[in-house]
Design a protein around this motif. Sequence first.
Motif, PDB file in Angstrom:
ATOM      1  N   THR A   1      -4.620  -3.998   1.484  1.00  0.00           N
ATOM      2  CA  THR A   1      -3.705  -3.502   2.507  1.00  0.00           C
ATOM      3  C   THR A   1      -4.452  -3.281   3.821  1.00  0.00           C
ATOM      4  OG1 THR A   1      -4.059  -1.168   2.078  1.00  0.00           O
ATOM      5  CG2 THR A   1      -2.412  -2.294   0.705  1.00  0.00           C
TER       6      THR A   1
ATOM      7  N   ASN B   1       0.792  -4.006   6.593  1.00  0.00           N
ATOM      8  CA  ASN B   1       0.855  -5.205   5.756  1.00  0.00           C
ATOM      9  C   ASN B   1      -0.229  -5.222   4.691  1.00  0.00           C
ATOM     10  OD1 ASN B   1      -1.644  -6.698   6.589  1.00  0.00           O
ATOM     11  ND2 ASN B   1      -0.651  -6.756   8.584  1.00  0.00           N
TER      12      ASN B   1
ATOM     13  N   LEU C   1       4.956  -4.820   4.581  1.00  0.00           N
ATOM     14  CA  LEU C   1       5.375  -3.778   3.668  1.00  0.00           C
ATOM     15  C   LEU C   1       6.533  -2.975   4.256  1.00  0.00           C
ATOM     16  CD1 LEU C   1       1.778  -2.591   2.696  1.00  0.00           C
ATOM     17  CD2 LEU C   1       3.239  -4.204   1.471  1.00  0.00           C
ATOM     18  N   SER C   2       7.471  -2.671   3.406  1.00  0.00           N
ATOM     19  CA  SER C   2       8.649  -1.929   3.849  1.00  0.00           C
ATOM     20  C   SER C   2       9.101  -1.003   2.735  1.00  0.00           C
ATOM     21  CB  SER C   2       9.786  -2.901   4.208  1.00  0.00           C
ATOM     22  OG  SER C   2      11.008  -2.217   4.343  1.00  0.00           O
TER      23      SER C   2
ATOM     24  N   ASP D   1       7.475 -11.618   2.514  1.00  0.00           N
ATOM     25  CA  ASP D   1       6.299 -12.427   2.196  1.00  0.00           C
ATOM     26  C   ASP D   1       6.223 -13.693   3.042  1.00  0.00           C
ATOM     27  OD1 ASP D   1       6.897 -11.247  -0.917  1.00  0.00           O
ATOM     28  OD2 ASP D   1       4.822 -11.308  -0.229  1.00  0.00           O
TER      29      ASP D   1
ATOM     30  N   LYS E   1       2.006  -9.987   3.401  1.00  0.00           N
ATOM     31  CA  LYS E   1       3.192  -9.242   2.986  1.00  0.00           C
ATOM     32  C   LYS E   1       3.428  -8.125   3.982  1.00  0.00           C
ATOM     33  CE  LYS E   1       3.304  -8.336  -1.390  1.00  0.00           C
ATOM     34  NZ  LYS E   1       4.358  -9.215  -1.919  1.00  0.00           N
TER      35      LYS E   1
ATOM     36  N   SER F   1      12.300  -3.413   1.365  1.00  0.00           N
ATOM     37  CA  SER F   1      12.059  -4.770   0.864  1.00  0.00           C
ATOM     38  C   SER F   1      10.894  -5.392   1.603  1.00  0.00           C
ATOM     39  CB  SER F   1      13.319  -5.623   1.054  1.00  0.00           C
ATOM     40  OG  SER F   1      13.089  -6.938   0.611  1.00  0.00           O
ATOM     41  N   ASP F   2       9.863  -5.784   0.860  1.00  0.00           N
ATOM     42  CA  ASP F   2       8.727  -6.437   1.490  1.00  0.00           C
ATOM     43  C   ASP F   2       9.109  -7.849   1.918  1.00  0.00           C
ATOM     44  OD1 ASP F   2       6.427  -5.037  -0.978  1.00  0.00           O
ATOM     45  OD2 ASP F   2       7.279  -4.160   0.843  1.00  0.00           O
TER      46      ASP F   2
END
Length: 119
Positions: free
Chosen positions: A52, A32, A100-101, A107, A98, A104-105
């Motif tokens: 991050t 994240n 993270l991907s 939020d 967030k 698609s992140d």
Amino acid sequence: QVQLVESGGGLVQAGGSLKLSCAASGRIVSFNSMGWYRQAPGKQRELVASMTFVGTTNYGDFVKGRFTVSRDNAKNTVYLEMNSLKPEDTGVYYCNLKFLSRYSDLDYWGQGTQVTVSS
């Protein structure tokens, strides 16, 4: 469910300092980014600073060395230390988490804390 609890906003004179904190709780994905956005009246929300999970930082151009973002991964907490504050830094500051991907992140947002800088 993820919750973000912010603290540390307030009123400060120009040139002063404030430190914001945001603690995340719930089902936290390790991969994240945590950080802060702000929104001034009549303006769009903009990135202030983020970090991050491995320590990579990103700052808004307007920061210019005045703010420092940090985090404590063990506590799922992100901090924003703001120095040399200017009246134009006034706004609502929102904590962001967030996930993270590759595709698609995702939020999550805090409720916001008001920062007011008087001239």
